[in-house]
Design an enzyme around this catalytic site. Structure first.
Site, PDB file in Angstrom:
ATOM      1  N   GLY A 102       0.818  -1.210   0.000  1.00 25.32           N
ATOM      2  CA  GLY A 102       0.000   0.000   0.000  1.00 25.32           C
ATOM      3  C   GLY A 102       0.852   1.260   0.000  1.00 25.32           C
ATOM      4  CG  ASP A 128      -6.690   0.160   4.697  1.00 27.90           C
ATOM      5  OD1 ASP A 128      -7.398  -0.685   5.279  1.00 27.90           O
ATOM      6  OD2 ASP A 128      -5.717   0.727   5.231  1.00 27.90           O
ATOM      7  CG  MET A 170      -8.688  -3.292  10.250  1.00 27.07           C
ATOM      8  SD  MET A 170      -7.350  -4.316   9.636  1.00 27.07           S
ATOM      9  CE  MET A 170      -6.574  -4.763  11.194  1.00 27.07           C
ATOM     10  NE  ARG A 247     -23.606  -6.793  25.742  1.00 23.33           N
ATOM     11  CZ  ARG A 247     -24.384  -6.243  26.677  1.00 23.33           C
ATOM     12  NH1 ARG A 247     -24.557  -4.924  26.696  1.00 23.33           N
ATOM     13  NH2 ARG A 247     -24.990  -7.000  27.575  1.00 23.33           N
TER      14      ARG A 247
HETATM   15  O1  F6P Z   1      -3.173  -0.823   6.042  1.00 22.21           O
HETATM   16  C1  F6P Z   1      -4.030  -1.884   6.264  1.00 22.21           C
HETATM   17  C2  F6P Z   1      -4.437  -1.967   7.700  1.00 22.21           C
HETATM   18  O2  F6P Z   1      -5.164  -3.153   7.795  1.00 22.21           O
HETATM   19  C3  F6P Z   1      -5.240  -0.787   8.252  1.00 22.21           C
HETATM   20  O3  F6P Z   1      -6.590  -0.799   7.897  1.00 22.21           O
HETATM   21  C4  F6P Z   1      -5.011  -0.938   9.734  1.00 22.21           C
HETATM   22  O4  F6P Z   1      -5.168   0.280  10.384  1.00 22.21           O
HETATM   23  C5  F6P Z   1      -3.591  -1.403   9.796  1.00 22.21           C
HETATM   24  O5  F6P Z   1      -3.338  -2.075   8.582  1.00 22.21           O
HETATM   25  C6  F6P Z   1      -3.259  -2.292  10.943  1.00 22.21           C
HETATM   26  O6  F6P Z   1      -1.910  -2.598  10.905  1.00 22.21           O
HETATM   27  P1  F6P Z   1      -1.140  -3.617  11.827  1.00 22.21           P
HETATM   28  O7  F6P Z   1      -1.319  -4.971  11.249  1.00 22.21           O
HETATM   29  O8  F6P Z   1       0.270  -3.165  11.778  1.00 22.21           O
HETATM   30  O9  F6P Z   1      -1.753  -3.532  13.176  1.00 22.21           O
END
Ligand code: F6P
Length: 323
Positions: A102, A128, A170, A247
């Site tokens: 990314g 993402d 996410m 919740r």
């Molecule tokens: O960039 C992809 C992603 O999944 C984001 O949506 C999320 O914030 C991040 O990676 C989480 O990263 P890590 O695996 O380092 O916790």
């Protein structure tokens, strides 16, 4: 182009393996040697290489994760780290690089190319979907399907208990998963980093739902929403409107795993071949993407700096249907 190195970097995404497979097989097809680089840019620095052949990538098309492993490399952010990476490339005779990942991955690739002139083509691999220059990134479709499956289950229990659920998905800076999942699961509201929805506005939506005898509801909160995530949103709603039994579910990393959907497998296969063909044709410092079902190469600089916008039509219909 005699030898191409391929790596995966940053957060993994379902379909990365399908992309690796496509790169390796396109190389074989074109009589180019392909070298797998392990653990992203860390592997490039440390010379963690392995020659890949047709059989090295057998039976990985439907597997989640990445056989090359992934990392977010701090060392590659330093000049010294990139110098070591260049020396390792020279030693190995790598004359082209394919980086699957990314934003962070492409930022590193761009700097590396600018400093050392190695031809590099990126493949958008992130759940993402936030890269300019491709209508979809590899992994986005699968992750969205995972979220939908999970929320369908949450919906059952929400319904049985007449509860209000806040589900966090996410998307640190982007609401693509949240928006699509919101439409696909019939969420009453979607909280996105791109479109601020205040707590008061959310409560107004919930009250309207209650007036029309809605007994349970799902609110999807993208990780990067300005209100501070699902727990915060739930707390703020409860503080102002205690009628609901609430919740919170944070879906977390299950969104990054699992077997890629057919869509992601095909996308990854197309982009993997396109990346090799691009390098051979002299494409460099760019990302291979799919725009209106056509392969398009976008400068890495553009794919990183331009904001890929949420689909306005999807935003509009999400609002119409969330009542
Ligand atoms: O960039 C992809 C992603 O999944 C984001 O949506 C999320 O914030 C991040 O990676 C989480 O990263 P890590 O695996 O380092 O916790």
């Amino acid at each position: 182009m005699k030898k191409i190195g391929v790596l995966t970097s940053g957060g993994d995404a379902p379909g990365m393996n399908a992309a690796i497979r496509a790169v390796v097989r396109a190389c074989v097809y074109k009589d180019i040697e392909c070298v797998g680089i392990f653990k992203g840019y860390d592997g490039l620095i440390n010379g963690d290489f392995k020659k890949l052949n047709v059989r090295s990538v057998a039976k990985i098309l439907g597997r989640g994760g990445t056989i090359l492993k992934s990392a977010r490399s701090d060392e590659f952010r330093t000049k010294e780290g990139r110098k070591q990476a260049f020396e390792a490339c020279q030693k190995q005779g790598i004359d082209g690089l394919i980086t699957i990942g990314g934003n962070g991955t492409f930022t590193g690739a761009k700097i590396f190319h600018e400093e050392y002139g190695i031809p590099v083509v990126g493949i958008p691999g992130t759940i993402d979907n936030d890269l300019y220059g491709s209508d979809n990134t590899i992994g986005y479709d699968t992750a969205t399907n995972t979220v939908v499956e999970a929320i369908d289950k949450i919906r059952d229990t929400a319904n049985s208990h007449n509860r209000l659920f806040f589900v966090e998905v996410m998307g640190r800076d982007a609401g693509f998963i949240a928006l699509r999942a919101g439409i696909a699961t019939g969420a009453i509201a979607v909280m996105l980093p791109e479109e601020e929805l205040s707590i008061d506005e959310l409560i107004a939506i919930l009250e309207k739902g209650a007036e029309s005898n809605k007994t349970s509801s799902i609110v999807i909160v993208a990780e990067g929403d300005a209100n501070g995530g699902a727990y915060e949103v739930a707390k703020k709603v409860n503080a102002k409107y205690a009628q609901y039994e609430t919740r919170v579910t944070v879906l977390g990393h299950i969104q990054r795993g699992g077997s890629p959907s057919a869509w992601d497998r095909v996308l990854a296969s197309r982009l993997g071949v396109a990346a090799v063909e691009g390098l051979v044709a002299g494409e460099t410092n760019s990302m291979a993407g799919l725009v209106n079902d056509q392969i398009k190469y976008t400068p890495l600089e553009t794919s990183i700096s331009m904001k890929f916008q949420l689909n306005k039509e999807e935003l509009r219909i999400a609002k119409i249907l969330s009542i």
